[in-house]
Structure formats: structure tokens, C-alpha cells
Write a protein that holds these residues in place. Structure first.
Motif, PDB file in Angstrom:
ATOM      1  N   UNK A 168      46.059  43.087  34.084  1.00 61.80           N
ATOM      2  CA  UNK A 168      46.955  43.063  35.250  1.00 61.80           C
ATOM      3  C   UNK A 168      46.399  43.835  36.453  1.00 61.80           C
ATOM      4  N   UNK A 169      45.182  44.362  36.331  1.00 59.28           N
ATOM      5  CA  UNK A 169      44.587  45.118  37.438  1.00 59.28           C
ATOM      6  C   UNK A 169      43.099  44.808  37.511  1.00 59.28           C
ATOM      7  N   UNK A 170      42.495  45.221  38.625  1.00 59.46           N
ATOM      8  CA  UNK A 170      41.061  45.004  38.797  1.00 59.46           C
ATOM      9  C   UNK A 170      40.311  46.255  38.352  1.00 59.46           C
ATOM     10  N   UNK A 171      39.243  46.090  37.621  1.00 58.25           N
ATOM     11  CA  UNK A 171      38.426  47.238  37.210  1.00 58.25           C
ATOM     12  C   UNK A 171      37.848  47.917  38.445  1.00 58.25           C
ATOM     13  N   UNK A 172      37.684  49.233  38.378  1.00 61.34           N
ATOM     14  CA  UNK A 172      37.017  49.940  39.476  1.00 61.34           C
ATOM     15  C   UNK A 172      35.539  49.568  39.468  1.00 61.34           C
TER      16      UNK A 172
END
Length: 739
Positions: free
Chosen positions: A269-273
Motif C-alpha cells: 500500500x506504499x512506495x518503498x523509499x
């Protein structure tokens, strides 16, 4: 073999002296005592500046007696001898108190010069020493044939002493050893070419001059030689291990284009750093090779190491292997089990229900306190290969744990595990598995080079989106007693806002270590100058009882959590806190790592001065994890200016873990520098200091790499190989065993 170094001490200094050394220093061999180097050197002719004495530390100093007086004790029979000493430089005087000090009354007359050894304390606002050991210097036995001026200039070696064995007692034994030991028979661990290049003293001469120098230049030359020798032995050990690991053949675990990892990435649900992506690519490439990956992943508290590790585990599962995650505590293992299954979502397969499609993985938990049936099932799942990911504590190291095809080991919180535990787990694979070691305690480059030299290093230095900043405040109750009540009203405000609170204590109950009450035979607190009143430290049991009666927290659901509780109760307590049913958790440091409750926003650490910098940094990382700003209160009853408050100020001043790790090393006493005090062994490093001697470590590392590259088995360097084996003896040294 260096037979002389292995010889029992009684063969060289007699049974009586050897028994004393073994009892107080734990040293039994000639080599052990020869390598017990002086901590520093004093000059007979110079008095020690009193203004530079460190508070609350053991010191040895040379001073002149100004006055000597006697007074009766108020609360009991007996008398106290008060002696005032000076450094003659006008920087101050120091008061020394002796309890029934008959000898001190007679010997420490005004004008006498003496060497004193004891702990610097504070009483009534001034520094002092209580019942120190001392040795009169103006009665030094003359050394036959030595010029009096030369004798006055001879440095006095000061050894790390104990409460019952003074530095000068150790020096007398050392003098006897230097006369009887066959130093010329010792084989030098330093290769001749290196010793010649560095212009080092020969080994026998170096031992004589470090323990019995005639000038300051003598001990400096000897110390330089032993410091480099220490660096070379340590770096050669690491280089040899690294070469051994690199020569092994692992099973390549190559990525599967449309496998489990790809499915996992699609549902994130999020983008990797950027950092997570970069480290992920490195791990993917190393897992695809035939040689075993051996990598250290260090990153700030909350930098997203677990996601990086989970993606590596899924790559291995895709390739038909299993992954094991080793955690230091049952609480943390259970947290990892829950969070990894939650993160996997529909990709986590329940072993009892069978597969939920091709792209799924079974995650199993294995801890020592699991019910027998559940434990048997986990053991079966690991052995049959049904479990693709097995998460556990030290229980994973048990002989009865086997794996179908162990491809990757992930070790969480490396400072809790040593090389031996890593190797015990590695031995459970048919071929050497890949290894990923994680730590949230940032490590300065020199320490990484010195402690983890057998591992490649990656760093995650950015926080993922949604991590809120944590503000840290030192709450000094000595200068602001009213703040004690404000802590709990502040906690209530946080709970009223719908959030949760951690309260951390240094001990479990009243019978726990840390309650430093004076022994029966000692005078009453305050009876002797310098003996401050004993301090009762906050305990989980006492604080829970207190908070139940605290008006500001009336009606608040609170619970204790600590290591002595029944594991089922621990799990239930943690689950209740995670579910926001328990609003305030009073715990020991069992919540230090990995515990992940997004709704917790306030942490109160009582007697915070009892914790180290890295521990405080770890603890406060438990709040501010859900996008809500976090606050950490470091509560202390110590006076402003106390050395232990410097640690608290350092933690409050920055959230940069690397900056704090540097500060931590600067503030730690010698002997703690690589965590040896936590592991129960003596310090690995004797003369080497990782922050001060980076150039020496780097030079020794290059030498070690060349030696091992040319001769991996060290067959041409027998003395060096022996020194490594001696250095790595787990009975004698803490080396990479990090608690």
C-alpha cells in the motif's frame, strides 16, 4: 606453540600470589597476566590535578597531605579520620574520610606524599574519597644503584584494580613475573616484515617496558607495538573468517518474474523509499549468486528494515527455499510473526487450511514457551518444508529443529547474538545459507570494521513516509520536584486524546538488581563524607501500584509487562495494548526492540540515567510509529551536572542514531566499548580504541587482508594463528559475542 604464555601462573609467581590474582582478576596463565596492561601511568614527581578528577569513577592519584583530624561518629561507636590532600597547584583540595582509620591517623601526617586509590564521591557539595587504599611514596624502597632523580622520574604503572586488589599490589606481582618468565622464548605474532616496517620493539622488550618503564618514551613505544598487534590479530581473525565464508558454495536463489515477491510488491500500500529499493536490489543480486551472502543491514529505528528483509525472504521462498528469522525475545518474535502475516495479507497461507492459491507462503512461529502441540506442529512444518518462513527465538537453535531447505537466515538485533549463534543456525542448512543481519543501533564505520568485519554493510538512513518526529525532554526532578505529578497528568491528556502511553522502569521488583542499599557492615548513608543516600530505583511492580492510586490516572486501564511473567500472560498483555484496550503499559526494556503499536505516542522512561544511549534511542523509537507525533520524557532524580545526565542530554539533543552512537562510544567507560560488559566477558579491546585509532585499524586491516589472501590457512604465520585462537577463546574473551 607459545608454551610460556599458556603456563599456569603458580609456576612463575608461586601459589599464594597466583591464587590472589585468580580470585580478583580471573587470570590463571602467564600470558593472561602479561597482557593485563596498565591503564595509564603516573609520574612520582608530579601531583595529580584535583580539579580534573572524574566524579563517580575509580581513580588513582598522587597528592600531598595538608591536614589530618579525628572526630567521633554521631550515630554509632567509632571515629572518622578526615584527611585533606592537595595537588599544590592551587586547583583545589580533596577530603578523604577513613572509618576507624587507625593506620591513616598515624601515617598520613601533613607534608607526606602518597598515592591514593578509590571512588570519587560527592557529599555536601564537595568531592571526596571514602576509605581509599593508599601507599606512601616518600618511603619508596630505593632501587639499588639508581640515581634518586631518575627514580623520581620513573613512571608508575596504574592497573585496572578491584575493590580488594590495588594497582600497586598488581604491580608487585607483575615485577615478580617479569623476573621469572621466559620472555625470550615467546614467539612473536607480528610478521617480521611488519615489525621492521613499523620499527616496533622486540616482543620481550615490549613486555618489560610496558610494565616497568624507566621513562614515558619506554611505555609509549611498547604500547604502540601492542596496540598494532591487537589490531592485526583482530583484523586477521575477521579476514580469515570472511575468506572461509566466501569460499563456501551456497544455493543460488534467483528471482522468479511472476512469483510470490512480485505479487507482494503489487499489493504493497506504499512506495518503498529510495534506500529500501537500493538495498533490495543489492540483496536480490547477492541471493542470486552461488556464494553465500553475508550482509549487515543497519538502519534507524523505524527505517523499514523488516520490509527489506521480508522481500529477501520471499525471493528465497520463490526459489524453493525456506527463510528463518531469529529474534532476541519472545515478545519480539511474536510481534514479527503477527506483523509479517499482516503485511503479507492474503499471501499468508494458513497451514491448517491448505493453500490459498499458488502465490502464498506459510509463516510459522517457534518459541521455547509454546504449548507442546503447537510447537510440534511448527517443528514439523519447518522439517517438511510446509513453512516457507519460520520466525523464532533461541529455540530455533535447538538440536531438534531441522529445516527442509534453509536458504536464508535473517538475524534481528545483531547485538543480542554472537557469531556462535549465527553459525549454529547456519549448520542447519545442507549448504551454507545466505545471511542477513539487521541492527537498529547505528554503528560507526570503525566499529563496523572492527566488530562486523566478516560482513558486508548496507545502511538505511531515511525514514519511510508516515513516520512522525519524536521530541525528547529531560525531566530533572532534583531541580523541579513538582514535575513528578505533571508526568501523570500529561499521560492522562494523551490517553484522553485517544492515544496510549509506555512507562519504562529499570527493574521488575524490589528484589531486582539495581537497589543499591549499603551493606550491614558499612556506616549509615551520609555518616561518611561522600556517601550519598542510597537511591531506590523505579520498578514495574511498585510503579503499577503507585499509578493505580494516582488521581490523574483514575479509571485508566493499565498493565505490567516484564520478562518474568508467564509467556501466555505476556502475549495477552501485549495483544491488549496493541488492540488499544490497555491504555498505559508499565514495562521493563522488553519493549525495547520491534514492538510496533501505532497508537502509542508518549513514552515515560523512569530513572532514565540507568540506561545507555543506544537503549534510550531504541526505546523512544517505539512511539510516533503511526504518523502521530511522539514524545519521550527522560525522567531522572540525579542532580544537574552529574556525568550520567550527559547521556540524557545527548539523547534529547538529537534523533540521529549515528551521531548518538559516536557519542555513546565517547561516554562509555573503557571495557564497555564493544558491548563486552553486556555479554559478561572482559573487554575484547585492551589498548585499541575504535574511535581514536581508526588509522591503525585501517592499516592493520590492509595487512591482514594481504596475509590471508596469500595464505588463507595462515600456515606460514603459526604465531599469528595461535594469537587469533587465544583471542577468540570464548572462555577468555567476549570478542564478537555481543550479549
Amino acid at each position: 606453540m607459545n608454551v610460556e604464555l599458556e603456563l599456569g601462573l603458580e609456576r612463575r609467581i608461586g601459589k599464594r600470589s597466583a591464587a590472589v590474582i585468580e580470585k580478583h582478576l580471573g587470570i590463571t596463565t602467564v600470558g593472561g597476566l602479561l597482557n593485563y596492561y596498565p591503564r595509564r601511568y603516573l609520574n612520582r614527581g608530579e601531583l595529580t590535578p584535583i580539579s580534573e578528577l572524574p566524579f563517580d569513577e575509580d581513580v588513582t592519584l598522587i597528592a600531598r597531605v595538608v591536614s589530618n583530624s579525628k572526630r567521633q561518629m554521631r550515630a554509632r561507636k567509632g571515629f572518622i579520620i578526615d584527611v585533606v590532600i592537595t595537588d599544590d597547584a592551587g586547583t583545589g583540595t580533596l577530603k578523604i574520610s577513613f572509618f576507624n582509620g587507625h593506620r591513616a591517623k598515624n601515617e598520613l601526617q601533613p607534608g607526606r606524599r602518597a598515592m591514593f586509590s578509590g571512588k570519587v564521591t560527592r557529599y555536601a557539595g564537595s568531592l571526596g574519597l571514602t576509605n581509599p587504599d593508599y601507599q606512601l611514596l616518600d618511603e619508596d624502597p630505593d632501587v639499588p644503584g639508581m640515581d634518586p632523580e631518575k627514580l623520581a622520574a620513573m613512571p608508575i604503572p596504574i592497573y585496572p584494580a578491584t575493590a580488594h586488589l590495588t594497582s600497586w599490589s598488581i604491580q608487585k606481582v607483575m615485577t615478580a613475573l617479569l623476573e621469572t618468565a621466559d620472555l625470550d622464548a615467546l614467539r612473536d605474532p607480528l610478521p617480521a616484515a611488519i615489525a621492521a616496517r613499523e620499527k616496533f620493539l622486540p616482543l620481550p622488550k615490549a613486555y618489560r617496558l610496558i610494565h616497568a618503564p624507566e621513562t614515558a618514551a619506554d611505555w609509549r613505544k611498547a604500547r604502540d607495538r601492542f596496540r598494532y598487534q591487537e589490531a592485526l590479530v583482530l583484523q586477521s581473525a575477521l579476514a580469515r573468517r570472511r575468506a572461509q565464508l566466501a569460499s563456501e558454495e551456497a544455493t543460488a536463489r534467483r528471482p522468479v518474474p511472476e512469483g510470490l515477491l512480485a505479487a507482494f510488491d503489487r499489493q504493497l500500500p506504499f512506495t518503498l523509499t529510495a534506500g529500501q529499493s537500493a538495498v533490495g536490489k543489492t540483496l536480490a543480486a547477492e541471493l542470486s549468486q552461488d556464494g553465500p551472502m553475508n550482509r549487515l543491514l543497519q538502519g534507524e529505528v523505524g527505517s523499514g528494515k523488516t520490509i527489506v528483509a521480508l522481500r529477501a525472504m520471499l525471493q528465497v521462498v520463490d526459489a524453493g527455499g525456506q527463510a528463518a528469522l531469529l529474534a532476541p525475545t519472545e515478545v519480539l518474535a511474536a510481534q514479527h510473526f503477527d506483523s509479517i502475516r499482516r503485511t503479507l495479507g492474503p499471501l499468508a497461507r494458513d497451514g491448517l487450511l491448505g493453500g490459498l492459491g499458488e502465490h502464498s507462503v506459510q509463516v510459522s512461529l517457534l518459541t521455547g514457551s509454546m504449548p507442546t502441540a503447537a510447537r510440534k506442529q511448527s517443528l514439523l512444518d519447518a522439517a517438511s518444508g510446509a513453512a516457507g518462513i519460520v520466525i523464532g527465538t533461541h529455540a530455533l537453535l535447538s538440536d531438534n529443529v531441522t529445516f527442509f531447505d534453509l536458504g536464508l537466515i535473517v538475524v534481528d538485533e545483531q547485538h543480542r547474538f554472537g557469531v556462535e549463534q549465527r553459525d549454529a543456525l547456519r549448520a542447519k542448512a545442507s549448504k551454507p545459507p545466505h545471511l542477513l543481519v539487521m541492527t537498529a543501533t547505528p554503528i560507526p564505520r570503525t566499529v563496523a570494521m572492527t566488530v562486523f568485519g566478516d560482513l558486508e554493510t548496507s545502511v538505511l538512513d531515511e525514514l519511510p513516509a508516515g513516520r512522525a518526529p519524536i521530541t525528547t525532554h529531560v525531566v530533572g526532578l532534583a531541580e523541579n520536584p513538582a514535575w513528578a505529578a505533571r508526568i501523570w497528568s500529561r499521560s492522562r491528556e494523551e490517553i484522553e486524546a485517544g492515544h496510549q502511553v509506555y512507562v519504562v522502569c529499570p527493574k521488575i521488583g524490589a528484589d531486582d538488581d539495581g537497589d543499591f542499599t549499603p551493606g550491614e557492615a558499612e556506616p549509615e548513608p551520609g555518616e561518611l563524607e561522600g556517601d550519598g543516600a542510597a537511591r531506590e530505583l523505579a520498578s514495574v511492580t511498585a510503579v503499577v501500584e503507585h499509578l493505580k492510586e494516582e488521581p490523574a490516572l483514575a479509571g485508566v486501564a493499565l498493565a505490567p509487562l516484564h520478562g518474568r511473567q508467564d509467556p501466555v500472560l505476556k502475549s495477552e498483555t501485549m495483544a491488549s495494548f496493541t488492540a488499544n484496550e490497555t491504555k498505559l503499559l508499565v514495562s521493563t526494556t522488553v519493549i525495547e526492540v520491534g514492538v510496533d503499536v501505532h497508537n502509542a505516542t508518549l513514552m515515560v522512561i523512569l530513572d532514565a540515567d540507568r540506561f545507555g544511549i543506544s537503549q534510550l534511542h531504541q526505546l523512544r523509537g517505539r512511539v510516533g510509529r503511526g504518523g502521530l507525533p511522539g514524545t519521550c520524557l527522560l525522567v531522572t532524580t540525579l542532580e544537574p551536572g552529574h556525568p550520567s545526565r550527559r547521556r540524557l542530554d545527548a539523547v534529547a539533543a538529537t534523533t540521529d542514531g549515528f551521531e548518538l552512537s559516536q557519542e555513546d562510544l565517547k561516554l562509555r567507560r573503557e571495557g564497555d566499548i564493544l558491548g563486552a560488559s553486556q555479554s559478561g566477558g572482559r573487554s575484547t579491546l585492551k589498548l585499541l580504541r575504535v574511535l581514536e585509532h581508526e588509522d591503525i585499524i585501517a592499516r592493520a586491516r590492509l595487512d591482514a587482508q594481504k596475509i590471508v589472501a596469500a595464505d588463507p590457512a595462515l600456515t606460514g604465520y603459526a604465531a599469528l594463528a595461535e594469537a587469533i585462537d587465544e583471542y577468540l577463546n570464548p572462555e577468555k574473551e567476549a570478542f564478537l559475542e555481543r550479549g
